[in-house]
Design a protein around this motif. Sequence first.
Motif, PDB file in Angstrom:
ATOM      1  N   GLN A 161       0.845  -1.182   0.000  1.00 15.61           N
ATOM      2  CA  GLN A 161       0.000   0.000   0.000  1.00 15.61           C
ATOM      3  C   GLN A 161       0.886   1.238   0.000  1.00 15.61           C
ATOM      4  O   GLN A 161       1.715   1.414   0.881  1.00 15.61           O
ATOM      5  N   GLY A 162       0.717   2.074  -0.995  1.00 14.57           N
ATOM      6  CA  GLY A 162       1.539   3.268  -1.088  1.00 14.57           C
ATOM      7  C   GLY A 162       1.017   4.385  -0.202  1.00 14.57           C
ATOM      8  O   GLY A 162      -0.188   4.607  -0.105  1.00 14.57           O
ATOM      9  N   ALA A 163       1.936   5.077   0.442  1.00 14.39           N
ATOM     10  CA  ALA A 163       1.568   6.249   1.215  1.00 14.39           C
ATOM     11  C   ALA A 163       1.480   7.446   0.279  1.00 14.39           C
ATOM     12  O   ALA A 163       1.903   7.405  -0.874  1.00 14.39           O
ATOM     13  N   ALA A 164       0.894   8.516   0.761  1.00 13.04           N
ATOM     14  CA  ALA A 164       0.863   9.738  -0.028  1.00 13.04           C
ATOM     15  C   ALA A 164       2.291  10.212  -0.256  1.00 13.04           C
ATOM     16  O   ALA A 164       3.136  10.135   0.627  1.00 13.04           O
ATOM     17  N   GLY A 165       2.561  10.692  -1.458  1.00 18.19           N
ATOM     18  CA  GLY A 165       3.897  11.160  -1.752  1.00 18.19           C
ATOM     19  C   GLY A 165       4.421  10.582  -3.042  1.00 18.19           C
ATOM     20  O   GLY A 165       3.675   9.998  -3.838  1.00 18.19           O
ATOM     21  N   PRO A 166       5.728  10.721  -3.315  1.00 13.82           N
ATOM     22  CA  PRO A 166       6.302  10.339  -4.601  1.00 13.82           C
ATOM     23  C   PRO A 166       6.124   8.856  -4.934  1.00 13.82           C
ATOM     24  O   PRO A 166       6.072   7.994  -4.056  1.00 13.82           O
ATOM     25  N   VAL A 167       6.056   8.600  -6.230  1.00 12.44           N
ATOM     26  CA  VAL A 167       5.934   7.250  -6.777  1.00 12.44           C
ATOM     27  C   VAL A 167       7.001   7.080  -7.847  1.00 12.44           C
ATOM     28  O   VAL A 167       7.249   7.991  -8.644  1.00 12.44           O
ATOM     29  N   ALA A 168       7.652   5.926  -7.866  1.00 10.31           N
ATOM     30  CA  ALA A 168       8.589   5.569  -8.931  1.00 10.31           C
ATOM     31  C   ALA A 168       7.922   4.536  -9.831  1.00 10.31           C
ATOM     32  O   ALA A 168       7.190   3.664  -9.355  1.00 10.31           O
ATOM     33  N   VAL A 169       8.181   4.647 -11.129  1.00 10.67           N
ATOM     34  CA  VAL A 169       7.583   3.741 -12.107  1.00 10.67           C
ATOM     35  C   VAL A 169       8.678   3.184 -13.014  1.00 10.67           C
ATOM     36  O   VAL A 169       9.525   3.931 -13.517  1.00 10.67           O
ATOM     37  N   LEU A 170       8.657   1.872 -13.207  1.00 10.53           N
ATOM     38  CA  LEU A 170       9.535   1.207 -14.156  1.00 10.53           C
ATOM     39  C   LEU A 170       8.674   0.560 -15.233  1.00 10.53           C
ATOM     40  O   LEU A 170       7.795  -0.247 -14.925  1.00 10.53           O
ATOM     41  N   ASP A 205       2.582  17.624 -15.875  1.00  6.91           N
ATOM     42  CA  ASP A 205       2.607  18.117 -14.511  1.00  6.91           C
ATOM     43  C   ASP A 205       2.779  16.945 -13.541  1.00  6.91           C
ATOM     44  O   ASP A 205       2.128  15.912 -13.692  1.00  6.91           O
ATOM     45  N   GLY A 206       3.655  17.115 -12.578  1.00  7.75           N
ATOM     46  CA  GLY A 206       3.867  16.067 -11.578  1.00  7.75           C
ATOM     47  C   GLY A 206       5.029  15.159 -11.854  1.00  7.75           C
ATOM     48  O   GLY A 206       5.390  14.336 -11.001  1.00  7.75           O
ATOM     49  N   LEU A 207       5.668  15.268 -13.045  1.00  5.64           N
ATOM     50  CA  LEU A 207       6.865  14.479 -13.314  1.00  5.64           C
ATOM     51  C   LEU A 207       8.058  15.121 -12.625  1.00  5.64           C
ATOM     52  O   LEU A 207       8.369  16.287 -12.843  1.00  5.64           O
ATOM     53  N   LEU A 208       8.775  14.346 -11.803  1.00  4.44           N
ATOM     54  CA  LEU A 208       9.964  14.841 -11.102  1.00  4.44           C
ATOM     55  C   LEU A 208      11.236  14.583 -11.894  1.00  4.44           C
ATOM     56  O   LEU A 208      12.127  15.422 -11.933  1.00  4.44           O
ATOM     57  N   TRP A 237      21.114  13.688  -9.505  1.00  9.32           N
ATOM     58  CA  TRP A 237      20.683  13.309 -10.847  1.00  9.32           C
ATOM     59  C   TRP A 237      20.549  14.625 -11.601  1.00  9.32           C
ATOM     60  O   TRP A 237      19.688  15.430 -11.292  1.00  9.32           O
ATOM     61  N   ASN A 238      21.428  14.854 -12.569  1.00  8.08           N
ATOM     62  CA  ASN A 238      21.489  16.132 -13.276  1.00  8.08           C
ATOM     63  C   ASN A 238      21.620  17.304 -12.314  1.00  8.08           C
ATOM     64  O   ASN A 238      20.933  18.334 -12.433  1.00  8.08           O
ATOM     65  N   GLY A 239      22.492  17.114 -11.327  1.00 11.59           N
ATOM     66  CA  GLY A 239      22.833  18.206 -10.430  1.00 11.59           C
ATOM     67  C   GLY A 239      22.014  18.321  -9.173  1.00 11.59           C
ATOM     68  O   GLY A 239      22.319  19.160  -8.320  1.00 11.59           O
ATOM     69  N   ALA A 240      20.976  17.514  -9.003  1.00  6.79           N
ATOM     70  CA  ALA A 240      20.126  17.618  -7.820  1.00  6.79           C
ATOM     71  C   ALA A 240      19.460  16.284  -7.538  1.00  6.79           C
ATOM     72  O   ALA A 240      19.399  15.414  -8.417  1.00  6.79           O
ATOM     73  N   ASP A 241      18.967  16.117  -6.334  1.00  5.88           N
ATOM     74  CA  ASP A 241      18.162  14.946  -5.993  1.00  5.88           C
ATOM     75  C   ASP A 241      16.707  15.291  -6.292  1.00  5.88           C
ATOM     76  O   ASP A 241      16.116  16.132  -5.608  1.00  5.88           O
ATOM     77  N   PRO A 242      16.079  14.657  -7.297  1.00  2.88           N
ATOM     78  CA  PRO A 242      14.700  15.036  -7.649  1.00  2.88           C
ATOM     79  C   PRO A 242      13.684  14.762  -6.567  1.00  2.88           C
ATOM     80  O   PRO A 242      12.594  15.351  -6.578  1.00  2.88           O
ATOM     81  N   LEU A 243      14.019  13.911  -5.610  1.00  2.00           N
ATOM     82  CA  LEU A 243      13.090  13.638  -4.507  1.00  2.00           C
ATOM     83  C   LEU A 243      13.232  14.623  -3.363  1.00  2.00           C
ATOM     84  O   LEU A 243      12.432  14.599  -2.423  1.00  2.00           O
ATOM     85  N   ARG A 244      14.226  15.514  -3.448  1.00  7.44           N
ATOM     86  CA  ARG A 244      14.440  16.488  -2.381  1.00  7.44           C
ATOM     87  C   ARG A 244      14.309  17.921  -2.884  1.00  7.44           C
ATOM     88  O   ARG A 244      14.561  18.861  -2.143  1.00  7.44           O
ATOM     89  N   ALA A 245      13.966  18.073  -4.131  1.00  3.89           N
ATOM     90  CA  ALA A 245      13.870  19.413  -4.713  1.00  3.89           C
ATOM     91  C   ALA A 245      12.699  20.180  -4.105  1.00  3.89           C
ATOM     92  O   ALA A 245      11.702  19.609  -3.700  1.00  3.89           O
TER      93      ALA A 245
END
Length: 234
Positions: free
Chosen positions: A121-130, A158-161, A226-234
Motif C-alpha cells: 500500500q503506497g503512502a501519499a507522496g512520490p511514486v517511482a515507475v519502471l 505536470d507532476g513528473l519529477l 541526478w542532473n545536479g540535484a536529488d529530484p526527490l528532495r527538490a
Amino acid sequence: MSDTSTTTIASFHLIRYDTVGAMRHMAFDRPVLRSTGGLRFWRLLGTGRGPSMSLGADLRRWALFAVWRGEPDLDDFLRSSPIAARWRDEARESWHVRLRPLAARGAWGGVDPFAPVAAGQGAAGPVAVLTRASIRAGRLAAFYRSVPAVDRALREQDGLLASVGIGEWPLARQATFSLWRDARAVRDFAYGTAHHRTVITRVRAHDWYGEELFARFTPYGSQGAWNGADPLRA
C-alpha cells in the motif's frame, strides 16, 4: 510499518562518468554482481539522452536496477562491493534510491523480478515507475516513430519529477524509469495524455511487444544527484 530487514526491496542507481570508457564496466561488473549476496535480480543498463525510450544513447551514463532479499543486503553492497567503491571514487555524479514494491505485472527475461512479493500500500507522496518492453523486430520502426510525441508529452506532464530512458540492448529492449509527485500524476499521464493513450492502443492492437513489465514503487532513502540535484528532495 513493515520490517525492512526481512522485506524484499529494489534499488535504482544512476551513474555518470567523465568518459565513454566507462562502457567497459558493463562487462567487468557482471561476475561481481552474480556473486553478490542477497541480490535476487539485477540488470546493468545503458541510458538514453531523452526522458523515455529513444534512439540516442548517453555513453557516459549507466544504470543498475536491482532487487534485494532485504535491506541489509543492499547496505552491505553499498558498503563493501568494489562496484559501489568505484562509483564513489570515479563517478562524476551518482544517484541512488531504495524502492518498496507496490504493484507489478509482466516479466523481464521470462522472470517476475518481484515474485513472490505481495503488492504493498503506497503512502501519499512520490511514486517511482519502471516500464520495460522487449520490442518485436517487425514493430521497431513503428515503435520509434511513436517515441518523439510521447517524449514531448512526458516532458510537459505536470507532476513528473525526473525520468530517464534505459535499456539492455540497443533498440530492441528498452525501458523507462520515472519519478512522480504522487500516484495521481502517474494516472493523469497514463490515461489523460492523448499521445500516450494512442500508443498504448496501438501496442495492444498490433502486438508490438514480445514481453513487457510495469512496476510501481514507493521511493525512499535517496542519495546523491541526478542532473545536479536529488529530484526527490527538490
